[in-house]
Design an enzyme around this catalytic site. Structure first.
Site, PDB file in Angstrom:
ATOM      1  CE  LYS A 179      -5.599   0.656  14.754  1.00  0.00           C
ATOM      2  NZ  LYS A 179      -6.891   0.794  14.405  1.00  0.00           N
ATOM      3  CD  GLU A 236      -3.136 -15.653  12.150  1.00  0.00           C
ATOM      4  OE1 GLU A 236      -2.951 -16.196  10.903  1.00  0.00           O
ATOM      5  OE2 GLU A 236      -2.814 -16.310  13.064  1.00  0.00           O
ATOM      6  CB  CYS A 269      -8.478 -13.651   6.165  1.00  0.00           C
ATOM      7  SG  CYS A 269      -8.525 -14.341   7.825  1.00  0.00           S
ATOM      8  CD  GLU A 315      -7.891 -11.487   1.882  1.00  0.00           C
ATOM      9  OE1 GLU A 315      -8.155 -12.324   2.620  1.00  0.00           O
ATOM     10  OE2 GLU A 315      -7.329 -10.322   2.127  1.00  0.00           O
TER      11      GLU A 315
END
Ligand code: ADP
Length: 490
Positions: free
Chosen positions: A184, A260, A294, A393
């Site tokens: 997906k 991840e 990331c 982040e």
């Protein structure tokens, strides 16, 4: 100069799900909208898969996987190699689709296609190197043998920041290992995934071995993936928050998981570094994909006696960027992915400024659509440690620069994060080049470089940045079960 949108091979433009080797609408007949982040325009309506579509895809994958696993490694390798070649032949078309739905500059999109393809090439080679052992037995009448076998059907969930590469680096090792996959992609960027599947089909990947389900209800699709007894493994790239939820959901069926997740990369510059090289590396590590990766440097720590020089040179280099539509050849930073992404970064910067941070530089945004999701490049100094963007982040073109005094101080600061994905360091001291990577609590270190990711190297994090590794010879292990046979020889 502006690239107009047209494809050399219009067949790459797919808006239906790819299930069991067929292009199909959702059983509910629903669709969802895909938007160009550079101007807010509707690009496509894509089939919106529901739970029954997921169940159907998994059933077909189960059957297809049994046959795929019986193919020789050589045969699997050849098909993957052909897929790699087709991706590279269609690099420009795939990059056009990517820029259109994701926003990144066309040159970066082309680079992503080649980067994603390099995983398909790498795992086409690794397919032939799946090896077990013969182990010294405890007695003369026994032999110990190990086999590596495919885990079975894999479910994959991928994000929007690298819509091609994040998927390629899951599908390629899965197929190399003899698994089938039901994937997906993010609802923001389904078209790149569908085009990739089209080329896999052309390359001869058998029906049902790759299935792509696009859908707006990620939670429902994710729930079906994690609950389904015939899905043996989940591979996820995305936020730590969703990753944690998926770990909990996988507990009921004890699925293998590769994750991840988010990062908060520190970038250390010591006063013995080549400052110009450090600035160049810092720019590369910060602003790729508008800061939406990331492994993007999230916190810059510069030793105090070179801090002012670094800030000045960093701002000079930052002012060279041109923000705009990714199809404009002058553009080096595209839009953010969504209005929500803008709101998130605005809130983070407002919080930092309220707590005392200064915006030392802010870039102009030129000639863009008022409906695009553009955010200026910003350089922040005087940021207090309590500011939220030190701990989260940023995922936007905002650089945060801190001074530090000693090596011990900066290691403490760098490791003061719940994340542990990537870190960067610039120093010319040879002993320090060994010492610092050993002390940093991360999965990957760039020493005197701002670019670390490639197919040969193990990509992944520790702490709340995830489990497992992608790429390299380690990347296929997560798709294999180890079986031990104890053979009596009497
Ligand atoms: P990001 O903030 O980068 O969008 P997300 O973790 O929200 O990160 O998204 C990464 C991927 O996870 C996307 O494909 C998204 O659709 C999917 N996703 C989001 N929420 C869920 C969920 N509850 N279960 C499964 N997948 C999810």
């Amino acid at each position: 100069m502006t690239l107009s949108f047209s494809l050399n091979n219009p067949a790459l433009w797919r808006t239906q799900c790819f299930v069991g080797g067929l292009w199909c609408d959702s059983t509910t007949q629903k669709t969802f909208s895909v938007i160009n982040p550079a101007n807010g325009n509707l690009i496509a309506q894509v089939a919106d898969a529901g739970v029954s579509d997921v169940q159907n895809a998994i059933s077909l994958a189960v059957v297809a996987q049994q046959h795929w696993a019986t193919q020789t490694a050589e045969a699997r390798s050849r098909i993957l190699r052909r897929w790699f070649e087709l991706v590279m032949i269609h690099q420009d078309d795939l990059a056009r689709i990517l820029t259109l739905e994701q926003g990144k500059p066309f040159a970066e999109a082309r680079a992503e296609i080649a980067y994603g393809a390099s995983y398909i090439e790498w795992f086409s080679e690794e397919a032939k190197r799946i090896q077990g052992d013969v182990i010294a037995p405890p007695s003369h009448d026994k032999r110990i043998i190990t086999l590596k076998q495919p885990v079975g059907v894999v479910a994959a969930i991928t994000p929007w920041n690298f819509p091609n590469a994040m998927l390629a680096r899951k599908i390629a090792p899965a197929l190399a290992a003899g698994c089938a996959i039901v994937a997906k992609p993010a609802a923001e960027t389904p078209l790149s995934a569908l085009a990739l599947a089209y080329l896999a089909d052309e390359a001869g990947v058998p029906a049902g071995v790759i299935n792509i389900l696009c859908g707006s209800d990620a939670a429902a699709i994710g729930r079906e993936f994690t609950d389904h007894p015939q899905v043996r493994k989940l591979s996820f790239t995305g936020s730590t928050m969703v990753g944690k939820r998926l770990i909990a959901q996988c507990a009921s069926s004890v699925k293998k998981i590769t994750l991840e997740l988010g990062g908060n990369a520190p970038f250390l510059v010591f006063d013995d570094a080549d400052v110009n090289a450090a600035v160049e590396g810092a720019i590369a590590a910060k602003f790729r994909n508008a800061g939406q990766t990331c492994v993007c440097a999230n916190r810059f720590y510069i030793q105090r006696d070179i801090y002012d020089e670094f800030v000045e040179k960093f701002i000079a280099a930052s002012s060279q960027f041109v923000i705009g539509d990714g199809f404009d050849s002058a553009t080096t930073i595209g839009p953010l992915i969504s209005p929500n992404a803008i709101k998130k970064v605005e809130a983070l910067v407002a919080d930092a400024v309220e707590k005392g941070a200064r915006i030392a530089y802010q870039s102009p945004i030129r000639d863009v659509s008022a409906s695009g999701y553009f955010y200026p490049l910003q350089v922040l100094t005087h940021v207090p440690p309590s500011a939220q963007l030190v701990h989260e982040e940023i995922f936007a073109p905002v650089a945060v620069l801190f001074p530090f005094d000693t090596e011990a101080d900066v290691i403490r600061l760098a490791n003061a994060s719940e994340f542990g994905l990537a870190a960067y360091c610039y120093t010319r001291d040879a002993a320090r080049q060994w010492r610092i990577p050993e002390l940093l609590e991360v999965g990957m270190v760039g020493m005197n470089t701002g670019l670390i990711s490639n197919a040969m190297a193990p990509f992944g994090g520790i702490k709340q940045s995830g489990w497992g590794r992608e790429g390299s010879r380690y990347g296929i292990e997560d798709y294999l079960n180890l079986k031990y046979i104890c053979l009596s020889v009497v």
